[in-house]
Design a protein around this motif. Structure first.
Motif, PDB file in Angstrom:
ATOM      1  N   ILE A  60       0.829  -1.208   0.000  1.00 33.11           N
ATOM      2  CA  ILE A  60       0.000   0.000   0.000  1.00 33.11           C
ATOM      3  C   ILE A  60       0.863   1.258   0.000  1.00 33.11           C
ATOM      4  O   ILE A  60       0.583   2.200  -0.747  1.00 33.11           O
ATOM      5  N   THR A  61       1.907   1.289   0.799  1.00 37.03           N
ATOM      6  CA  THR A  61       2.746   2.485   0.825  1.00 37.03           C
ATOM      7  C   THR A  61       3.493   2.656  -0.498  1.00 37.03           C
ATOM      8  O   THR A  61       3.637   3.782  -0.980  1.00 37.03           O
ATOM      9  N   ASN A  64       0.960   3.899  -3.103  1.00 32.47           N
ATOM     10  CA  ASN A  64       0.670   5.309  -2.901  1.00 32.47           C
ATOM     11  C   ASN A  64       1.791   6.180  -3.457  1.00 32.47           C
ATOM     12  O   ASN A  64       1.535   7.217  -4.060  1.00 32.47           O
ATOM     13  N   GLY A 109      -8.180  -4.143   2.721  1.00 35.97           N
ATOM     14  CA  GLY A 109      -7.424  -3.183   1.926  1.00 35.97           C
ATOM     15  C   GLY A 109      -7.999  -1.786   2.022  1.00 35.97           C
ATOM     16  O   GLY A 109      -7.271  -0.796   2.153  1.00 35.97           O
ATOM     17  N   ILE A 113      -6.037   1.496   3.798  1.00 36.38           N
ATOM     18  CA  ILE A 113      -5.885   2.777   3.120  1.00 36.38           C
ATOM     19  C   ILE A 113      -6.570   3.879   3.915  1.00 36.38           C
ATOM     20  O   ILE A 113      -6.027   4.980   4.066  1.00 36.38           O
TER      21      ILE A 113
END
Length: 123
Positions: A60-61, A64, A109, A113
């Motif tokens: 996720i990071t 992003n 998920g 986020i």
């Protein structure tokens, strides 16, 4: 939140919705094991759960960061310039999940986020 961010966020929700039993309860359990391992490793750690949680944080990071670079200022969250390590990311998500038990039925998920968006909102 811009239209691009909102549409991407809901697209992500649709994609994630196909995975069975992937809710906040499951993520909280896995990430709690990761936090316990970081704080005081147990004799028989659950490396599957720990790896899953840390892998999700990394994914996720990283996503992003790519989203921010490729779409210029359209990141879902705006973390510190030096980044967020997986341990810190895990603690952010665990805190968010514990603080929002009414949302644990949602997809893991989407919740992860949301945790980063809450901790690191963009201006």
């Amino acid at each position: 939140m811009s239209y691009k961010k909102l549409s991407w966020f809901f697209s992500l929700f649709i994609v994630f919705s196909f995975q069975a039993n992937a809710d906040g309860n499951d993520l909280l359990q896995k990430c709690n094991k990761a936090v316990q391992f970081m704080d005081s490793p147990p004799e028989n750690p659950d490396f599957g759960s720990i790896g899953f949680c840390l892998g999700m944080m990394q994914g996720i990071t990283n996503l992003n960061s790519v989203y921010e670079i490729r779409l210029e200022d359209e990141a879902l969250f705006c973390g510190p310039e030096d980044g967020i390590n997986n341990g810190q990311a895990t603690r952010i998500v665990v805190k968010y999940l514990k603080d929002n038990p009414q949302d644990l039925h949602q997809h893991e998920g989407v919740l992860a986020i949301a945790a980063f968006m809450d901790a690191y909102p963009c201006e």
